[in-house]
Design a protein around this motif. Structure first.
Motif, short mmCIF file in Angstrom:
data_model
loop_
_atom_site.label_atom_id
_atom_site.label_comp_id
_atom_site.label_asym_id
_atom_site.label_seq_id
_atom_site.Cartn_x
_atom_site.Cartn_y
_atom_site.Cartn_z
N SER A 251 -16.45 -59.19 -16.25
CA SER A 251 -16.23 -59.73 -15.00
C SER A 251 -14.74 -59.15 -14.12
CB SER A 251 -15.88 -61.46 -14.95
OG SER A 251 -15.70 -62.07 -13.78
N PRO A 252 -15.03 -58.88 -13.04
CA PRO A 252 -13.68 -58.58 -12.34
C PRO A 252 -12.89 -59.51 -12.12
CG PRO A 252 -15.77 -57.45 -11.20
CD PRO A 252 -16.13 -58.64 -12.42
N ALA A 253 -13.21 -60.56 -12.27
CA ALA A 253 -12.04 -61.70 -12.20
C ALA A 253 -11.24 -61.77 -13.16
CB ALA A 253 -12.91 -63.11 -12.09
N ILE A 254 -11.37 -60.90 -14.38
CA ILE A 254 -10.37 -60.87 -15.53
C ILE A 254 -9.29 -60.28 -14.94
CG2 ILE A 254 -9.90 -59.77 -17.52
CD1 ILE A 254 -12.93 -60.68 -18.31
N LEU A 255 -9.51 -59.23 -14.08
CA LEU A 255 -8.58 -58.32 -13.66
C LEU A 255 -7.50 -59.11 -12.89
CD1 LEU A 255 -10.44 -55.22 -12.54
CD2 LEU A 255 -9.61 -55.92 -14.83
N GLY A 256 -7.79 -60.29 -12.09
CA GLY A 256 -6.98 -60.94 -11.23
C GLY A 256 -6.19 -61.85 -12.01
N ALA A 257 -7.01 -62.57 -13.07
CA ALA A 257 -6.29 -63.57 -13.89
C ALA A 257 -5.12 -62.79 -14.90
CB ALA A 257 -7.36 -63.91 -14.85
N LYS A 258 -5.17 -61.63 -15.17
CA LYS A 258 -4.37 -60.85 -15.78
C LYS A 258 -3.14 -60.03 -15.50
CE LYS A 258 -7.42 -60.20 -20.15
NZ LYS A 258 -6.62 -61.08 -20.82
N GLY A 259 -3.23 -60.23 -13.97
CA GLY A 259 -2.01 -59.72 -13.21
C GLY A 259 -2.47 -58.79 -12.02
N SER A 260 -3.73 -58.70 -11.34
CA SER A 260 -4.12 -58.18 -10.38
C SER A 260 -4.11 -56.70 -10.83
CB SER A 260 -3.12 -58.21 -9.23
OG SER A 260 -3.22 -59.45 -8.57
N LEU A 261 -4.62 -56.67 -12.02
CA LEU A 261 -4.83 -55.01 -12.72
C LEU A 261 -5.75 -54.20 -11.81
CD1 LEU A 261 -4.95 -56.30 -16.49
CD2 LEU A 261 -3.04 -55.67 -14.88
N TYR A 262 -5.48 -52.96 -12.10
CA TYR A 262 -6.28 -51.88 -11.58
C TYR A 262 -6.96 -51.18 -12.70
CZ TYR A 262 -3.94 -51.80 -7.13
OH TYR A 262 -3.13 -52.15 -5.88
N VAL A 263 -8.39 -50.84 -12.55
CA VAL A 263 -9.16 -50.25 -13.77
C VAL A 263 -9.92 -48.67 -12.94
CG1 VAL A 263 -11.22 -50.21 -15.02
CG2 VAL A 263 -9.73 -52.45 -14.75
N THR A 264 -9.67 -47.84 -13.88
CA THR A 264 -10.37 -46.61 -13.36
C THR A 264 -11.15 -45.93 -14.60
OG1 THR A 264 -10.25 -44.51 -12.37
CG2 THR A 264 -8.38 -45.23 -13.85
N ARG A 265 -12.31 -45.15 -14.53
CA ARG A 265 -12.81 -44.56 -15.39
C ARG A 265 -12.89 -42.95 -15.00
NH1 ARG A 265 -14.64 -41.61 -19.10
NH2 ARG A 265 -16.13 -42.30 -20.67
N GLN A 266 -12.33 -42.35 -15.89
CA GLN A 266 -11.94 -40.68 -15.37
C GLN A 266 -12.69 -39.90 -16.20
OE1 GLN A 266 -9.54 -39.54 -13.15
NE2 GLN A 266 -9.69 -41.84 -12.12
N THR A 267 -13.14 -38.83 -15.65
CA THR A 267 -13.49 -37.74 -16.58
C THR A 267 -12.95 -36.37 -16.01
OG1 THR A 267 -15.67 -36.44 -16.87
CG2 THR A 267 -15.60 -37.37 -14.86
N LEU A 268 -12.76 -35.38 -16.80
CA LEU A 268 -11.98 -34.08 -16.38
C LEU A 268 -12.89 -33.40 -15.49
CD1 LEU A 268 -10.11 -31.69 -16.97
CD2 LEU A 268 -11.70 -31.07 -18.86
N PHE A 269 -14.18 -33.52 -15.54
CA PHE A 269 -15.09 -32.76 -14.64
C PHE A 269 -15.18 -33.00 -13.25
CE2 PHE A 269 -16.45 -32.72 -19.14
CZ PHE A 269 -16.30 -31.42 -19.36
N THR A 270 -14.66 -34.02 -12.91
CA THR A 270 -14.32 -34.35 -11.39
C THR A 270 -12.99 -33.64 -10.92
OG1 THR A 270 -15.10 -36.73 -11.84
CG2 THR A 270 -14.02 -36.43 -9.68
N HIS A 271 -11.95 -33.44 -11.76
CA HIS A 271 -10.76 -32.90 -11.61
C HIS A 271 -10.79 -31.32 -11.28
CE1 HIS A 271 -8.15 -36.35 -11.59
NE2 HIS A 271 -9.13 -36.93 -12.53
N ILE A 272 -12.06 -30.81 -12.14
CA ILE A 272 -11.93 -29.19 -12.26
C ILE A 272 -13.51 -29.04 -11.23
CG2 ILE A 272 -10.71 -28.78 -14.17
CD1 ILE A 272 -13.42 -28.87 -15.76
N ALA A 273 -13.77 -29.70 -10.31
CA ALA A 273 -14.69 -29.43 -9.61
C ALA A 273 -14.83 -28.23 -8.71
CB ALA A 273 -15.16 -30.73 -8.69
N THR A 274 -13.53 -27.83 -8.32
CA THR A 274 -13.48 -26.58 -7.52
C THR A 274 -12.70 -25.64 -8.27
OG1 THR A 274 -11.18 -27.36 -6.61
CG2 THR A 274 -13.37 -28.25 -5.46
N ARG A 275 -12.94 -24.29 -7.96
CA ARG A 275 -11.94 -23.22 -8.56
C ARG A 275 -10.66 -23.41 -8.34
NH1 ARG A 275 -10.97 -20.67 -11.84
NH2 ARG A 275 -9.41 -19.05 -11.65
#
Length: 327
Positions: A251-275
């Motif tokens: 539940s996203p509500a957990i993020l508020g309860a634990k300190g207004s946290l941020y969450v991201t799911r990253q992958t390398l291939f977004t970062h190397i999408a251009t030459r």
């Protein structure tokens, strides 16, 4: 023809079969590379098991280094005979030779060997984007604490060294005392054996109760909940892998309860999408390796014919640092 490691159906390491495959000429925007070494990464396990589905049959592998044999129309940054290395879609590096898109293929500096190039691209570029681009809303400054899981793995050992180079206080976790000592020897400010210690309590102790600004987590299911408890208010939970399994719904509500946290799911291939972005990140990686600030530890080498054993050892967490397949 080229020897290649293919899977015909998802499953265990026994699905990795060595076969002969045809290798053609590169088309527009492509090059043909003869590999000298190939990198082994946990994403290869995800492809083999079907967690990240591929069209089958498929040759797997995301990382390699070798020499350009042929260049297709429109490729201007590479020439026949160039020493190169890459981390790139589509999968297919577990082979002697391949035709592939040239976009993410970079010239390998003379001061970096083929084996190092094959070991460092996916893991090194991952460490680069995590430490340089995936930052909490309040930023990262020298002296700040960050938590990095699997600190004795391929990405982890690079991140330990690079974080120290940037002045960050990296707290690493690992599953054995030997792996913790390895993380410390490579620049981690602190190391926690998560099998014998409560890493949440230790992080709170190390940070004087404040918590860390960011958690970098490639483990997934097993570390997720406790990692959230390690963050200070407005901290960032940066997920970039699922070694223990995918993170279950929450539940996203957990993020508020634990300190207004941020969450991201990253992958390398977004970062190397251009030459351009690929080359800029690679240049940063090459520079920090050539300077000696980051050393690439190749702790395991397997002939291509022993690829099944390489996967077994990787999944059993018997490996440290980087692993390569030799050709």
């Amino acid at each position: 023809m080229s020897l290649a490691v293919q899977i015909r159906q998802p499953g265990g390491p026994e699905q990795l079969q060595i076969v002969d495959v045809p290798v053609g000429e590169p088309g527009p925007g492509e090059v043909r590379i003869r590999h000298h070494a190939v990198g082994l990464n946990f994403i290869d396990v995800y492809h083999r098991t079907g967690l990240y589905p591929l069209q089958l049959p498929a040759t797997i592998g995301m990382e390699g280094a070798g020499v350009v044999e042929a260049v297709g129309p429109g490729v201007t940054h590479l020439a026949v005979g160039d020493r190169v290395a890459y981390a790139s879609h589509p999968p297919g590096s577990y082979c002697e030779r391949r035709v592939m898109p040239a976009q993410c293929v970079c010239k390998l500096p003379d001061g970096i060997s083929f084996e190092t190039g094959a070991a460092m691209m996916l893991k090194g570029l991952t460490a680069q984007y995590l430490l340089k681009k995936v930052r909490p809303v309040e930023g990262l400054e020298p002296g700040d604490h960050v938590l990095f899981h699997a600190a004795a793995g391929g990405v982890g050992l690079i991140a330990c060294q690079w974080a120290k180079h940037l002045g960050l206080q990296l707290i690493g976790t690992a599953g054995t005392d030997d792996k913790c000592r390895l993380a410390l020897a490579n620049g981690a400010a602190h190391a926690i054996n998560y099998r014998t210690e409560d890493f949440v309590a230790r992080v709170r102790e190390i940070t004087g109760g404040k918590g860390v600004k960011v958690v970098y987590d490639s483990v997934g299911k097993d570390t997720w909940d406790k990692s959230l408890d390690c963050l200070r208010p407005f901290g960032l939970m940066a997920s970039f892998g699922n070694a223990s399994g995918p993170v279950p719904p929450f539940s996203p509500a957990i993020l508020g309860a634990k300190g207004s946290l941020y969450v991201t799911r990253q992958t390398l291939f977004t970062h190397i999408a251009t030459r351009e972005s690929t080359q800029a990140m690679a240049d940063d990686l090459f520079a920090v390796v050539l300077s000696g600030a980051v050393k690439i530890h190749i702790d395991q080498r397997y002939p291509l014919a022993e690829v099944q054993q390489a996967h077994r050892d990787l999944e059993a967490r018997k490996t440290t640092g980087c692993t390569i397949l030799t050709l």
